[in-house]
Motif scaffolding. Structure first.
Motif, PDB file in Angstrom:
ATOM      1  N   CYS A   1      42.531  23.472  42.774  1.00  0.00           N
ATOM      2  CA  CYS A   1      42.899  24.882  42.638  1.00  0.00           C
ATOM      3  C   CYS A   1      41.935  25.732  43.470  1.00  0.00           C
ATOM      4  O   CYS A   1      40.891  25.261  43.921  1.00  0.00           O
ATOM      5  N   SER A   2      42.264  26.983  43.660  1.00  0.00           N
ATOM      6  CA  SER A   2      41.431  27.885  44.450  1.00  0.00           C
ATOM      7  C   SER A   2      40.153  28.257  43.696  1.00  0.00           C
ATOM      8  O   SER A   2      40.213  28.981  42.692  1.00  0.00           O
ATOM      9  N   VAL A   3      39.022  27.777  44.173  1.00  0.00           N
ATOM     10  CA  VAL A   3      37.734  28.143  43.582  1.00  0.00           C
ATOM     11  C   VAL A   3      37.480  29.633  43.809  1.00  0.00           C
ATOM     12  O   VAL A   3      36.902  30.307  42.955  1.00  0.00           O
ATOM     13  N   ASP A   4      37.941  30.173  44.943  1.00  0.00           N
ATOM     14  CA  ASP A   4      37.802  31.614  45.207  1.00  0.00           C
ATOM     15  C   ASP A   4      38.537  32.427  44.154  1.00  0.00           C
ATOM     16  O   ASP A   4      38.000  33.417  43.645  1.00  0.00           O
ATOM     17  N   ASP A   5      39.763  32.028  43.819  1.00  0.00           N
ATOM     18  CA  ASP A   5      40.514  32.740  42.777  1.00  0.00           C
ATOM     19  C   ASP A   5      39.797  32.645  41.436  1.00  0.00           C
ATOM     20  O   ASP A   5      39.703  33.630  40.698  1.00  0.00           O
ATOM     21  N   CYS A   6      39.284  31.462  41.116  1.00  0.00           N
ATOM     22  CA  CYS A   6      38.549  31.286  39.857  1.00  0.00           C
ATOM     23  C   CYS A   6      37.310  32.173  39.826  1.00  0.00           C
ATOM     24  O   CYS A   6      37.031  32.829  38.817  1.00  0.00           O
ATOM     25  N   ALA A   7      36.549  32.192  40.912  1.00  0.00           N
ATOM     26  CA  ALA A   7      35.339  33.028  40.972  1.00  0.00           C
ATOM     27  C   ALA A   7      35.692  34.501  40.825  1.00  0.00           C
ATOM     28  O   ALA A   7      34.972  35.251  40.154  1.00  0.00           O
ATOM     29  N   LEU A   8      36.801  34.934  41.433  1.00  0.00           N
ATOM     30  CA  LEU A   8      37.241  36.318  41.298  1.00  0.00           C
ATOM     31  C   LEU A   8      37.599  36.640  39.845  1.00  0.00           C
ATOM     32  O   LEU A   8      37.182  37.671  39.306  1.00  0.00           O
ATOM     33  N   MET A   9      38.337  35.746  39.189  1.00  0.00           N
ATOM     34  CA  MET A   9      38.699  35.983  37.787  1.00  0.00           C
ATOM     35  C   MET A   9      37.469  35.963  36.884  1.00  0.00           C
ATOM     36  O   MET A   9      37.371  36.766  35.954  1.00  0.00           O
TER      37      MET A   9
ATOM     38  N   LEU B   1      42.186  23.305  34.703  1.00  0.00           N
ATOM     39  CA  LEU B   1      40.848  23.870  34.536  1.00  0.00           C
ATOM     40  C   LEU B   1      40.980  25.087  33.627  1.00  0.00           C
ATOM     41  O   LEU B   1      41.824  25.958  33.869  1.00  0.00           O
ATOM     42  N   ARG B   2      40.182  25.127  32.558  1.00  0.00           N
ATOM     43  CA  ARG B   2      40.145  26.297  31.671  1.00  0.00           C
ATOM     44  C   ARG B   2      38.760  26.911  31.742  1.00  0.00           C
ATOM     45  O   ARG B   2      37.751  26.205  31.684  1.00  0.00           O
ATOM     46  N   VAL B   3      38.704  28.229  31.877  1.00  0.00           N
ATOM     47  CA  VAL B   3      37.442  28.961  31.889  1.00  0.00           C
ATOM     48  C   VAL B   3      37.455  29.926  30.713  1.00  0.00           C
ATOM     49  O   VAL B   3      38.430  30.669  30.510  1.00  0.00           O
ATOM     50  N   ASP B   4      36.376  29.924  29.916  1.00  0.00           N
ATOM     51  CA  ASP B   4      36.213  30.812  28.763  1.00  0.00           C
ATOM     52  C   ASP B   4      35.046  31.752  29.023  1.00  0.00           C
ATOM     53  O   ASP B   4      33.987  31.306  29.470  1.00  0.00           O
ATOM     54  N   VAL B   5      35.227  33.029  28.702  1.00  0.00           N
ATOM     55  CA  VAL B   5      34.152  34.013  28.785  1.00  0.00           C
ATOM     56  C   VAL B   5      34.018  34.648  27.405  1.00  0.00           C
ATOM     57  O   VAL B   5      34.965  35.248  26.893  1.00  0.00           O
ATOM     58  N   HIS B   6      32.829  34.485  26.797  1.00  0.00           N
ATOM     59  CA  HIS B   6      32.561  34.949  25.429  1.00  0.00           C
ATOM     60  C   HIS B   6      31.673  36.192  25.457  1.00  0.00           C
ATOM     61  O   HIS B   6      30.735  36.270  26.250  1.00  0.00           O
ATOM     62  N   ASN B   7      31.962  37.137  24.543  1.00  0.00           N
ATOM     63  CA  ASN B   7      31.095  38.306  24.331  1.00  0.00           C
ATOM     64  C   ASN B   7      31.238  38.752  22.886  1.00  0.00           C
ATOM     65  O   ASN B   7      32.150  38.317  22.194  1.00  0.00           O
ATOM     66  N   PRO B   8      30.348  39.637  22.410  1.00  0.00           N
ATOM     67  CA  PRO B   8      30.414  40.055  21.012  1.00  0.00           C
ATOM     68  C   PRO B   8      31.401  41.190  20.731  1.00  0.00           C
ATOM     69  O   PRO B   8      31.312  41.852  19.712  1.00  0.00           O
ATOM     70  N   GLY B   9      32.372  41.421  21.604  1.00  0.00           N
ATOM     71  CA  GLY B   9      33.377  42.467  21.364  1.00  0.00           C
ATOM     72  C   GLY B   9      34.432  42.017  20.373  1.00  0.00           C
ATOM     73  O   GLY B   9      34.328  40.972  19.747  1.00  0.00           O
ATOM     74  N   PHE B  10      35.494  42.791  20.257  1.00  0.00           N
ATOM     75  CA  PHE B  10      36.552  42.516  19.298  1.00  0.00           C
ATOM     76  C   PHE B  10      37.827  42.097  20.016  1.00  0.00           C
ATOM     77  O   PHE B  10      38.290  42.804  20.909  1.00  0.00           O
ATOM     78  N   PRO B  11      38.424  40.955  19.634  1.00  0.00           N
ATOM     79  CA  PRO B  11      39.620  40.464  20.322  1.00  0.00           C
ATOM     80  C   PRO B  11      40.762  41.464  20.352  1.00  0.00           C
ATOM     81  O   PRO B  11      41.516  41.526  21.309  1.00  0.00           O
ATOM     82  N   ALA B  12      40.891  42.271  19.322  1.00  0.00           N
ATOM     83  CA  ALA B  12      41.989  43.239  19.277  1.00  0.00           C
ATOM     84  C   ALA B  12      41.877  44.273  20.390  1.00  0.00           C
ATOM     85  O   ALA B  12      42.867  44.909  20.754  1.00  0.00           O
ATOM     86  N   ASN B  13      40.681  44.438  20.951  1.00  0.00           N
ATOM     87  CA  ASN B  13      40.486  45.429  22.017  1.00  0.00           C
ATOM     88  C   ASN B  13      40.849  44.904  23.401  1.00  0.00           C
ATOM     89  O   ASN B  13      40.832  45.650  24.367  1.00  0.00           O
ATOM     90  N   VAL B  14      41.159  43.618  23.530  1.00  0.00           N
ATOM     91  CA  VAL B  14      41.523  43.039  24.819  1.00  0.00           C
ATOM     92  C   VAL B  14      43.010  43.269  25.023  1.00  0.00           C
ATOM     93  O   VAL B  14      43.827  42.830  24.214  1.00  0.00           O
ATOM     94  N   ARG B  15      43.341  43.973  26.095  1.00  0.00           N
ATOM     95  CA  ARG B  15      44.756  44.231  26.358  1.00  0.00           C
ATOM     96  C   ARG B  15      44.994  44.348  27.852  1.00  0.00           C
ATOM     97  O   ARG B  15      44.125  44.785  28.598  1.00  0.00           O
TER      98      ARG B  15
END
Length: 146
Positions: free
Chosen positions: A46-54, A85-99
């Motif tokens: 897959c495109s590593v450039d696209d992954c890095a951008l995301m 390939l799955r990439v996860d990004v974690h932070n202490p925010g609230f899932p309901a706020n992701v839109r």
């Protein structure tokens, strides 16, 4: 310590690597560089450039929208799931706020998830196992035929 890199998956885990970043602007280019460096030995199709951008977009959002009364970090992990390939990004925010937003042409913000939505096979937001939120994307056929 300013950061931590963990790139050694266990025998049982499909995790290929992980990094922990401080919630500061300098972490965005650092995440791109580290991902490129540590995914390279796995030679994804897959495109590593696209992954890095995301990753840039999701780390930027994690820094902008993560909230905690205590000091906190952004965690990025990447996994092999079959041919994907799955990439996860974690932070202490609230899932309901992701839109997913659809900003007007003259809006200067709000395109990060739109970009992820257009480049990735799929994406989602959910509660993180570390507390807070995880936003993930999947790139299909990262390792086709293997």
């Amino acid at each position: 310590m300013a950061y931590m890199i963990d790139r050694y998956p266990s025998e049982e885990s499909p995790r290929l690597g992980a990094m922990t970043l401080h919630p500061v602007a300098e972490s965005v280019p650092r995440a791109r560089r580290w991902f490129r460096k540590f995914i390279a030995p796995y030679n994804p199709a897959c495109s590593v450039d696209d992954c890095a951008l995301m990753i840039s977009e999701l780390v930027t959002n994690a820094i902008a929208y993560g909230r905690s009364d205590e000091p906190w970090l952004v965690r990025v992990e990447w996994f092999r799931e079959g041919a994907s390939l799955r990439v996860d990004v974690h932070n202490p925010g609230f899932p309901a706020n992701v839109r997913l937003r659809h900003p007007d042409a003259n809006d200067s913000h709000g395109r990060g998830l739109l970009l992820v939505d257009s480049l990735a096979e799929s994406w989602h937001a959910a509660p993180s196992r570390f507390g807070g939120t995880v936003v993930s994307f999947v790139m299909a056929d990262a390792w086709p035929g293997r």
